[in-house]
Design an enzyme around this catalytic site. Structure first.
Site, PDB file in Angstrom:
ATOM      1  N   TYR A  91       0.830  -1.218   0.000  1.00 32.96           N
ATOM      2  CA  TYR A  91       0.000   0.000   0.000  1.00 32.96           C
ATOM      3  C   TYR A  91       0.857   1.258   0.000  1.00 32.96           C
ATOM      4  O   TYR A  91       0.333   2.364   0.053  1.00 32.96           O
ATOM      5  CB  TYR A  91      -0.934   0.000   1.211  1.00 32.96           C
ATOM      6  CG  TYR A  91      -1.851  -1.197   1.224  1.00 32.96           C
ATOM      7  CD1 TYR A  91      -2.921  -1.273   0.338  1.00 32.96           C
ATOM      8  CD2 TYR A  91      -1.620  -2.263   2.078  1.00 32.96           C
ATOM      9  CE1 TYR A  91      -3.741  -2.387   0.314  1.00 32.96           C
ATOM     10  CE2 TYR A  91      -2.439  -3.380   2.063  1.00 32.96           C
ATOM     11  CZ  TYR A  91      -3.501  -3.435   1.181  1.00 32.96           C
ATOM     12  OH  TYR A  91      -4.303  -4.539   1.156  1.00 32.96           O
ATOM     13  N   TYR A 464     -11.598  -1.226  -0.803  1.00 33.07           N
ATOM     14  CA  TYR A 464     -11.602  -0.880   0.629  1.00 33.07           C
ATOM     15  C   TYR A 464     -10.304  -0.222   1.048  1.00 33.07           C
ATOM     16  O   TYR A 464     -10.249   0.420   2.100  1.00 33.07           O
ATOM     17  CB  TYR A 464     -11.871  -2.131   1.472  1.00 33.07           C
ATOM     18  CG  TYR A 464     -10.645  -2.861   1.985  1.00 33.07           C
ATOM     19  CD1 TYR A 464      -9.892  -3.667   1.143  1.00 33.07           C
ATOM     20  CD2 TYR A 464     -10.235  -2.755   3.311  1.00 33.07           C
ATOM     21  CE1 TYR A 464      -8.771  -4.340   1.599  1.00 33.07           C
ATOM     22  CE2 TYR A 464      -9.111  -3.419   3.773  1.00 33.07           C
ATOM     23  CZ  TYR A 464      -8.380  -4.206   2.918  1.00 33.07           C
ATOM     24  OH  TYR A 464      -7.263  -4.861   3.380  1.00 33.07           O
ATOM     25  N   ARG A 465      -9.264  -0.322   0.214  1.00 33.64           N
ATOM     26  CA  ARG A 465      -7.938   0.156   0.602  1.00 33.64           C
ATOM     27  C   ARG A 465      -7.087   0.052  -0.649  1.00 33.64           C
ATOM     28  O   ARG A 465      -7.304  -0.843  -1.470  1.00 33.64           O
ATOM     29  CB  ARG A 465      -7.409  -0.816   1.657  1.00 33.64           C
ATOM     30  CG  ARG A 465      -6.113  -0.486   2.337  1.00 33.64           C
ATOM     31  CD  ARG A 465      -5.800  -1.634   3.280  1.00 33.64           C
ATOM     32  NE  ARG A 465      -4.650  -1.405   4.122  1.00 33.64           N
ATOM     33  CZ  ARG A 465      -4.126  -2.332   4.914  1.00 33.64           C
ATOM     34  NH1 ARG A 465      -4.662  -3.536   4.974  1.00 33.64           N
ATOM     35  NH2 ARG A 465      -3.080  -2.056   5.666  1.00 33.64           N
TER      36      ARG A 465
END
Ligand code: ADP
Length: 520
Positions: A91, A464-465
């Protein structure tokens, strides 16, 4: 390593003066601005190493130091990117969204206060899963963690970014109860019951009085969390479960339709994660042991992998936590539901209090070996995730699977996916494994990701991310009423952080001061 990047509209002399002030706050030894420091805080899994370049890092040890840093940063317009331990691999790791931001590394803050009786902990951001595990184990505290697949990071950072674990406490953000936060102007706030001086129930009641703010600091850039309250699972009397393999691609639909109702009813309280054949192979072997051909793995190799590891097209582990008698009854119901679908293999598992713990995430033991999958292609490995939120429907899951699998084949990538069944939703987490030393492969990653995001949006799904590279793209997909939610987030951001210095761009939320950079 890319060249040093200054924050937008900040001169060398202003920066020098800010750095001198930072040094006087945290000490020279905790201001990091050398080339090696910049590479230390860069995103190791970056698709493009020239993006998200940190200016350096500051590592404060106290709340007062953070408050002082924030004030200097506000006056000097130096953006800060707070991280807890910065192991958010896939991420963006420890890297900031906006190049030229200073990483605010909170990993020196490691206080832990456990309340065993009430099953809660209050911890500082630098506390890692291993730290908390060791803390509980060495004191014989009968509370269990929920750990993510890569447990190298921090408990707070993972919960704040909505990470997930394996036990019934696996939706980490939902277990947050009470935060302490430094706001962008240096003010210090405690949320929920912590707002009451001398409160005895900060970690016990989530909502406090009036609007509740805990979730507003998750995946957010409204403040810097300096303490996080979390509920932990009291050690159960027993853990029982099933490890299952399913033979065919089409088994996914019936499996989800069987597990969804049991999850919604509450018989099953953890989030079972249905994963495909690559999981074991990518951790225990490398791709060159199977084939030397580029492109998505053909069925012949998939069959060989399945045979070697004794796995199906899909596998899932189910676990029940609690009283032994209750677990036994629930297990019988689960087993019947699974046998009705016809699994390739079904293995019962059982643990009773007092027995040694297996070293697995199912019983809250931190683990890092799943990270080995970054080495699948060899070279400088990495991965990013594509993770839309779906309803718990077998039909929709099969459609999503087919669509995504076709895209993996079209872009010549090896399929690694999981479907994790939450209380009402389902997360379809797809890993894209790559080798940064293979320029031809790296060229395909970005168009592949964008195609997947577009496909999801066209079908009514959002993620969601996501990785730093896609935070703006994903924010764009949440577009109801001309992006009213993004506009609301930005209005709150501008009110709390007029200088725009805390994590500009996090989750696509840009302060007014940097909206031009966003466009660029
Ligand atoms: P981990 O320590 O688990 O690896 P990170 O420190 O990488 O997690 O945190 C993940 C993300 O969550 C960060 O990139 C940042 O956006 C946010 N975050 C982490 N810690 C804090 C914090 N203390 N305050 C505000 N945001 C945070």
């Amino acid at each position: 390593m890319p060249d040093r990047v200054l924050p937008p509209r900040v001169s060398e002399s202003r920066l020098r003066s800010a750095l001198r002030q930072f040094e006087s706050i945290v000490g020279k030894d905790h201001v990091f601005t050398e080339a090696l420091d910049r590479s230390t805080y860069a995103d190791k899994f970056a698709i493009d190493d020239n993006q998200h370049v940190p200016l350096g890092a500051l590592a404060p040890a106290t709340v007062e130091e953070i408050q002082a840093i924030v004030r200097v940063a506000g006056e000097s317009r130096i953006p800060l990117w707070p991280i807890s331990r910065g192991k958010n691999l896939g991420y963006g790791g420890s890297a900031p969204h906006l190049s030229g931001s200073m990483v605010l590394d909170l990993s020196r803050m490691k206080k832990i206060e456990v309340d065993e009786e009430n099953g809660t902990v209050l911890l500082e951001p630098g506390v890692g899963f291993y730290d908390l595990y060791d803390h509980l184990q060495s004191r014989g505290v009968k509370l269990w963690l929920s750990v993510p697949g890569n447990s190298w990071g921090s408990v707070a950072g993972n919960a704040l970014d909505r990470g997930a674990g394996y036990t019934s406490y696996g939706e980490h953000a939902s277990k947050i109860c009470g935060l302490e936060v430094v706001l962008p102007d240096g003010d210090l706030v405690r949320t929920g019951m912590g707002a009451l001086t001398g409160s005895r129930s900060w970690q016990l009641y989530r909502y406090g009085y009036g609007p509740c703010w805990d979730q507003l600091f998750c995946q957010s850039n409204f403040g810097i969390v300096t303490k996080l309250g979390l509920w932990l699972m009291p050690e159960p009397e027993s853990v029982m479960g099933l490890d299952l393999e399913f033979d065919k691609q089409e088994d996914l639909g019936p499996l989800i339709d069987a597990l969804g109702p049991l999850r919604r009813e509450g018989l099953l309280q953890q989030s079972p994660t249905i994963g495909n054949w690559l999981r074991a192979a990518a951790v225990l072997t490398t791709r060159d042991q199977w084939t030397d051909k580029p492109g998505a793995l053909p069925d012949s190799v998939i069959d060989a992998i399945r045979k070697r590891f004794g796995v199906g097209w899909w596998g899932v582990s189910l676990r029940l936590y609690g009283r032994e008698g209750v677990n036994r009854e629930s297990l019988a119901i689960l087993e019947k539901a699974m046998n009705d679908i016809g699994p390739l293999s079904l293995k019962r598992t059982s643990w009773r209090r007092g027995e040694p713990l297996e070293q697995t995430g199912w019983v809250g033991v931190p683990l890092t070996y799943p990270m080995q999958n970054a080495n699948w292609h060899g070279g400088r490995g990495g991965h990013i995730g594509f993770s839309p939120v779906l309803p718990q429907s077998g039909k929709l899951a099969m459609e999503q699977f087919r669509r995504t699998y076709r895209r993996y084949q079209e872009f010549g990538m090896d399929y690694q996916a999981s479907f994790a069944i939450g209380e009402r939703h389902m997360l379809n987490i797809n890993a894209i494994l790559f080798n940064k030393d293979d320029p031809e492969m790296m060229k395909r990653i970005d168009p592949f990701m964008r195609t997947l995001i577009d496909d999801a949006k066209a079908n009514g799904y959002g993620e969601y991310r996501t990785h730093l590279d896609y935070m703006d793209t994903v924010a764009e997909t949440y577009d109801f009423n001309n992006h009213a939610l993004l506009r609301l987030n930005q209005r709150v951001k501008d009110a709390l952080d007029p200088a725009g210095i805390i994590a500009p761009g996090k989750s696509g939320v840009w302060p007014a001061t940097y909206r031009k950079e966003r466009k660029a």
